[in-house]
Design a protein around this motif. Structure first.
Motif, PDB file in Angstrom:
ATOM      1  N   CYS A  48      27.416  -3.413 -50.077  1.00  0.00           N
ATOM      2  CA  CYS A  48      26.961  -4.544 -50.875  1.00  0.00           C
ATOM      3  C   CYS A  48      27.493  -5.717 -50.083  1.00  0.00           C
ATOM      4  O   CYS A  48      27.253  -6.490 -50.128  1.00  0.00           O
ATOM      5  CB  CYS A  48      27.073  -4.144 -52.229  1.00  0.00           C
ATOM      6  SG  CYS A  48      25.832  -3.183 -53.004  1.00  0.00           S
ATOM      7  N   ARG A  78      24.097  -8.550 -57.542  1.00  0.00           N
ATOM      8  CA  ARG A  78      22.632  -7.908 -57.553  1.00  0.00           C
ATOM      9  C   ARG A  78      22.724  -6.602 -56.930  1.00  0.00           C
ATOM     10  O   ARG A  78      22.144  -5.729 -57.406  1.00  0.00           O
ATOM     11  CB  ARG A  78      21.713  -8.718 -56.889  1.00  0.00           C
ATOM     12  CG  ARG A  78      21.513  -9.987 -57.760  1.00  0.00           C
ATOM     13  CD  ARG A  78      20.166 -10.824 -57.189  1.00  0.00           C
ATOM     14  NE  ARG A  78      20.229 -10.918 -55.793  1.00  0.00           N
ATOM     15  CZ  ARG A  78      20.650 -12.189 -55.204  1.00  0.00           C
ATOM     16  NH1 ARG A  78      21.196 -13.222 -55.921  1.00  0.00           N
ATOM     17  NH2 ARG A  78      20.505 -12.203 -54.143  1.00  0.00           N
ATOM     18  N   CYS A  79      23.229  -6.421 -55.802  1.00  0.00           N
ATOM     19  CA  CYS A  79      23.259  -5.039 -55.129  1.00  0.00           C
ATOM     20  C   CYS A  79      24.076  -4.057 -55.768  1.00  0.00           C
ATOM     21  O   CYS A  79      23.822  -2.948 -56.033  1.00  0.00           O
ATOM     22  CB  CYS A  79      23.836  -5.468 -53.534  1.00  0.00           C
ATOM     23  SG  CYS A  79      24.069  -3.692 -52.784  1.00  0.00           S
ATOM     24  N   GLN A  81      24.606  -3.757 -58.957  1.00  0.00           N
ATOM     25  CA  GLN A  81      23.946  -3.262 -60.253  1.00  0.00           C
ATOM     26  C   GLN A  81      22.676  -2.270 -59.855  1.00  0.00           C
ATOM     27  O   GLN A  81      22.432  -1.734 -60.657  1.00  0.00           O
ATOM     28  CB  GLN A  81      23.029  -4.715 -60.768  1.00  0.00           C
ATOM     29  CG  GLN A  81      24.152  -5.620 -61.485  1.00  0.00           C
ATOM     30  CD  GLN A  81      23.525  -6.832 -61.961  1.00  0.00           C
ATOM     31  OE1 GLN A  81      22.332  -7.115 -61.743  1.00  0.00           O
ATOM     32  NE2 GLN A  81      24.152  -7.448 -62.910  1.00  0.00           N
ATOM     33  N   GLN A  82      22.223  -2.348 -58.356  1.00  0.00           N
ATOM     34  CA  GLN A  82      21.205  -1.383 -58.119  1.00  0.00           C
ATOM     35  C   GLN A  82      21.883   0.254 -58.130  1.00  0.00           C
ATOM     36  O   GLN A  82      21.021   0.829 -58.002  1.00  0.00           O
ATOM     37  CB  GLN A  82      20.722  -1.954 -56.998  1.00  0.00           C
ATOM     38  CG  GLN A  82      19.901  -2.996 -56.809  1.00  0.00           C
ATOM     39  CD  GLN A  82      19.398  -3.494 -55.661  1.00  0.00           C
ATOM     40  OE1 GLN A  82      19.779  -2.991 -54.621  1.00  0.00           O
ATOM     41  NE2 GLN A  82      18.601  -4.591 -55.717  1.00  0.00           N
ATOM     42  N   VAL A  85      20.729   2.645 -60.604  1.00  0.00           N
ATOM     43  CA  VAL A  85      19.483   3.227 -60.459  1.00  0.00           C
ATOM     44  C   VAL A  85      19.631   4.404 -59.227  1.00  0.00           C
ATOM     45  O   VAL A  85      19.235   5.287 -59.572  1.00  0.00           O
ATOM     46  CB  VAL A  85      18.551   2.163 -60.126  1.00  0.00           C
ATOM     47  CG1 VAL A  85      17.042   2.827 -59.944  1.00  0.00           C
ATOM     48  CG2 VAL A  85      18.564   1.227 -61.125  1.00  0.00           C
ATOM     49  N   TYR A  86      20.278   3.863 -58.227  1.00  0.00           N
ATOM     50  CA  TYR A  86      20.370   4.933 -57.171  1.00  0.00           C
ATOM     51  C   TYR A  86      21.128   6.267 -57.521  1.00  0.00           C
ATOM     52  O   TYR A  86      20.834   7.319 -57.011  1.00  0.00           O
ATOM     53  CB  TYR A  86      21.273   4.119 -55.823  1.00  0.00           C
ATOM     54  CG  TYR A  86      21.609   5.090 -54.519  1.00  0.00           C
ATOM     55  CD1 TYR A  86      20.337   5.452 -53.822  1.00  0.00           C
ATOM     56  CD2 TYR A  86      22.770   5.722 -54.578  1.00  0.00           C
ATOM     57  CE1 TYR A  86      20.852   6.299 -52.695  1.00  0.00           C
ATOM     58  CE2 TYR A  86      22.977   6.592 -53.380  1.00  0.00           C
ATOM     59  CZ  TYR A  86      22.021   6.742 -52.588  1.00  0.00           C
ATOM     60  OH  TYR A  86      22.251   7.582 -51.398  1.00  0.00           O
TER      61      TYR A  86
END
Length: 420
Positions: A48, A78-79, A81-82, A85-86
């Motif tokens: 990120c 933003r990265c 926060q992903q 999910v991953y």
């Protein structure tokens, strides 16, 4: 040294970081003893941060956004926060994709000490700088040993670093380590073909083949097969290579190929069919295709048509390869055979993965003949050839020159010149 100094001024300003880079960083952290979840999280943070830095550099030269605040912080947030999910994803697709890289521990293992000392970003960068410099050094040493002289050796350094061989080696990927390993293997093979330092060359060749298998076992297998082809070619076309050194080269390459195939089957490592499914399913995010080999053949037709059109528009590579090939065949044919073997390895890699976005990187070894042959072509130019010959690596040639010089001096002192 100049290359390293310039890289230190630039720092780890990578562009084009992909999911492959993330996987290699994750494996390095696991090798250092970190739990899988923690290794994935730290690798994600680095990934990120690299993406955010790249976005910020792009915005600095954007005519619309260059006066606005840097988007780096927002991009990193933003990265990051992903990752939640991953991390929650435990799908078979993710497992199949990571299995491809779990069988390539060579590059992460070599990078792990630097990562432990300097962190993921700086550690990978320092590793890539060091490996690229070593590869350029080995290229120069091979050229000097083949008779190019000191100037040819320095030109070999420069050609390697300025060509795609050096450019792609600086990415946080396994390509730089693989390139350096291939150059090491070619140096050892050249010594064996010429019956030079047979014991040392045999050890270096065996080590290089093992490292190549650890970095990318599929590429290591291709390297073994290409070396066997060189042995067959030299045995047929060059009678002076029919000796014990060539037999050792063939035996080590054949043993490495058999061992690699056995290791793939024993450990259940992903094979060509798995990598083809990865290619045609966007990293297993689509259903598996029923006919990957047919699709591969069709895609190759389209890829190489596009490649030929690009070369016709800008034939720099073809021109340099033609000049380099002519120089190698004229002044260093044994080295030329080895360079062709490395180039064939690059071509076969692209044939098995004809990707428009990664074709240049995957097939970067096709520049090997240029790195070896162009210095020979330049040093044989009028005015440079005489200077180059004084630095030849051929002891018998040097002895002949010395004997001839002494004989001329003796004749001059024994027979006085006649008056006009």
């Amino acid at each position: 040294m100049i290359f390293i100094a310039l890289q230190c001024l630039v720092g780890p300003r990578w562009t084009g970081i992909t999911g492959d880079s993330y996987e290699y960083a994750r494996i390095s952290l696991q090798i250092l003893g970190k739990p899988r979840a923690q290794a994935e999280q730290e690798a994600w943070k680095w990934w990120c941060a690299s993406k955010a830095s790249e976005e910020a550099r792009t915005a600095r030269v954007d005519p619309i956004h260059f006066r606005k605040p840097s988007p780096e912080t927002a991009s990193y947030r933003r990265c990051a926060q992903q990752y939640a999910v991953y991390a929650a994803t435990t799908s078979a697709q993710r497992t199949r994709y990571q299995a491809i890289f779990n069988g390539r521990p060579g590059y992460p293992a070599l990078a792990s000490p630097a990562i432990a000392a300097f962190g993921v970003g700086d550690g990978l960068w320092m590793m890539d700088v060091f490996i690229t410099a070593v590869a350029a050094l080995l290229t120069g040493l091979l050229l000097h040993a083949a008779g190019s002289g000191t100037l040819g050796m320095l030109l070999g350094h420069g050609v390697y670093l300025l060509s795609p061989l050096g450019v792609w080696s600086m990415r946080p990927l396994a390509d730089g380590t693989l390139n350096a390993t291939v150059i090491t293997v070619l140096l050892a093979a050249w010594c064996l073909l010429g019956r030079r330092h047979v014991v040392l060359a045999s050890g270096a060749l065996a080590t290089g083949l093992i490292v190549a298998c650890a970095v990318k076992y599929s590429s290591g297998l291709l390297l073994d097969l290409c070396l066997i082809s060189v042995v067959v070619l030299c045995w047929i076309l060059a009678p002076n290579t029919r000796h014990a050194g060539t037999v050792i080269l063939a035996a080590l390459a054949s043993t490495a190929a058999a061992a690699t195939l056995s290791l793939i089957r024993l450990l259940g490592l992903p094979g060509t069919r798995d990598t083809l499914q990865d290619t045609f399913t966007r990293h297993f995010h689509r259903p598996d295709v029923a006919n990957p080999w047919t699709l591969l053949a069709e895609l190759n037709v389209h890829y190489w048509e596009e490649w030929l059109q690009q070369q016709a528009a800008l034939p720099l590579f073809l021109v340099l390869t033609g000049v380099a090939g002519w120089a190698l065949l004229r002044w260093a044919p044994a080295l030329g055979y080895l360079a062709v073997a490395a180039a064939a390895m690059g071509v076969l890699t692209v044939v098995s993965h004809p990707l428009g976005t990664d074709g240049d990187r995957l097939g970067v070894l096709i520049w090997t003949p240029v790195a070896f042959g162009l210095p020979f072509a330049i040093t044989r130019l009028p005015g440079l050839r005489a200077k180059t010959n004084t630095g030849t690596a051929c002891p018998s040639c040097q002895k002949s020159v010395m004997v001839s010089t002494r004989q001329q001096a003796s004749d001059a002192t024994a027979e006085p010149q006649q008056a006009p």
